[in-house]
Design an enzyme around this catalytic site. Structure first.
Site, PDB file in Angstrom:
ATOM      1  N   HIS A  72       0.836  -1.196   0.000  1.00 46.15           N
ATOM      2  CA  HIS A  72       0.000   0.000   0.000  1.00 46.15           C
ATOM      3  C   HIS A  72       0.867   1.240   0.000  1.00 46.15           C
ATOM      4  O   HIS A  72       2.069   1.192   0.293  1.00 46.15           O
ATOM      5  CB  HIS A  72      -0.948   0.017   1.201  1.00 46.15           C
ATOM      6  CG  HIS A  72      -0.318  -0.250   2.530  1.00 46.15           C
ATOM      7  ND1 HIS A  72       0.671   0.533   3.057  1.00 46.15           N
ATOM      8  CD2 HIS A  72      -0.539  -1.234   3.436  1.00 46.15           C
ATOM      9  CE1 HIS A  72       1.014   0.059   4.229  1.00 46.15           C
ATOM     10  NE2 HIS A  72       0.320  -1.020   4.489  1.00 46.15           N
TER      11      HIS A  72
HETATM   12  P1  TYD Z   1      -2.412  -3.872   7.285  1.00 44.30           P
HETATM   13  O1  TYD Z   1      -2.385  -2.427   6.929  1.00 44.30           O
HETATM   14  O2  TYD Z   1      -2.957  -4.824   6.265  1.00 44.30           O
HETATM   15  O3  TYD Z   1      -0.986  -4.353   7.716  1.00 44.30           O
HETATM   16  P2  TYD Z   1       0.390  -4.313   6.887  1.00 44.30           P
HETATM   17  O4  TYD Z   1       0.359  -3.139   6.010  1.00 44.30           O
HETATM   18  O5  TYD Z   1       1.382  -4.138   7.932  1.00 44.30           O
HETATM   19  O6  TYD Z   1       0.533  -5.596   6.169  1.00 44.30           O
HETATM   20  O7  TYD Z   1      -3.236  -4.012   8.628  1.00 44.30           O
HETATM   21  C1  TYD Z   1      -3.730  -5.243   9.111  1.00 44.30           C
HETATM   22  C2  TYD Z   1      -4.994  -4.980   9.921  1.00 44.30           C
HETATM   23  O8  TYD Z   1      -4.711  -4.198  11.080  1.00 44.30           O
HETATM   24  C3  TYD Z   1      -6.048  -4.232   9.141  1.00 44.30           C
HETATM   25  O9  TYD Z   1      -7.304  -4.810   9.449  1.00 44.30           O
HETATM   26  C4  TYD Z   1      -6.016  -2.828   9.704  1.00 44.30           C
HETATM   27  C5  TYD Z   1      -5.499  -3.015  11.102  1.00 44.30           C
HETATM   28  N1  TYD Z   1      -4.660  -1.899  11.573  1.00 44.30           N
HETATM   29  C6  TYD Z   1      -5.147  -1.025  12.538  1.00 44.30           C
HETATM   30  O10 TYD Z   1      -6.302  -1.144  13.015  1.00 44.30           O
HETATM   31  N2  TYD Z   1      -4.344  -0.019  12.979  1.00 44.30           N
HETATM   32  C7  TYD Z   1      -3.088   0.174  12.483  1.00 44.30           C
HETATM   33  O11 TYD Z   1      -2.379   1.112  12.906  1.00 44.30           O
HETATM   34  C8  TYD Z   1      -2.600  -0.721  11.463  1.00 44.30           C
HETATM   35  C9  TYD Z   1      -1.222  -0.548  10.874  1.00 44.30           C
HETATM   36  C10 TYD Z   1      -3.425  -1.735  11.051  1.00 44.30           C
END
Ligand code: TYD
Length: 139
Positions: A53
C-alpha cells in the site's frame, strides 16, 4: 531528488556496554516527525508479502528490532530494496510511496513508527489507483 534520497536510512543512537545494548529513537529528532502511532509486525512467514500500500498522509520509519526483513519501496518510476537487518537502523518512508515488506525471518519483529493515528481511508491498497493518484499529484 531521487526516491532513495527521499527515503533515507536513519541511524539511531546505540548505547552499548557490558550489560548489553540500548537504542534510542526520539520523535521529532532522529525521526523527522512526531510519532503518533507505533505498531509492530511479527509472526509473518518468509513467503508472506505485507504492506502493499501507499499512504496519502502518513509517514513511517521501519526498523527490524529483532530478526530481518526487506522492504521494497517504489514511486511507480524508481524502486529499491532496503535490508532491514539492524536494530539501530531504520528507513524513512514519506507519504505517497508504495511499500512491500517481505522475506521475514522467523524471529522478525518489524517496528513501524507512524506520523498519524490509524485512518484506513488514507491507505491506497490498489497499485493502479496509486499510480493514477500519483500522476494527478505530480504530473
Ligand atoms: P495492514 O495495513 O494490512 O498491515 P500491513 O500493512 O502491515 O501488512 O493491517 C492489518 C490490519 O490491522 C487491518 O485490518 C487494519 C489493522 N490496523 C489497525 O487497526 N491499525 C493500524 O495502525 C494498522 C497498521 C493496522
Amino acid at each position: 531528488m531521487t526516491l532513495r534520497d527521499r527515503c533515507p536510512i536513519i541511524k539511531f543512537a546505540d548505547f552499548g556496554d557490558e550489560r548489553g545494548k540500548l537504542v534510542v529513537i526520539e520523535g521529532g529528532q532522529t525521526i523527522p516527525f512526531d510519532i503518533e502511532r507505533v505498531f509492530y509486525i511479527y509472526g509473518s512467514d518468509r513467503d508472506v508479502i505485507r504492506g502493499q500500500h501507499a499512504n496519502r498522509v502518513s509517514e513511517f520509519v521501519l526498523v527490524n528490532v529483532a530478526g530481518t526483513s526487506k522492504v521494497r519501496i517504489t514511486d511507480g518510476t524508481e524502486d529499491f530494496v532496503v535490508d532491514l537487518d539492524k536494530p539501530m537502523t531504520g528507513v524513512y518512508i514519506p507519504n505517497m510511496v508504495w511499500k512491500d515488506m517481505y522475506d521475514f525471518s522467523e524471529d522478525s519483529v518489524l517496528l513501524c513508527l507512524a506520523s498519524t493515528h490509524y485512518d484506513g481511508s488514507e491507505y491506497i491498497r490498489d497499485y493502479d489507483e496509486y499510480i493514477k493518484e500519483i500522476k494527478t499529484r505530480d504530473p
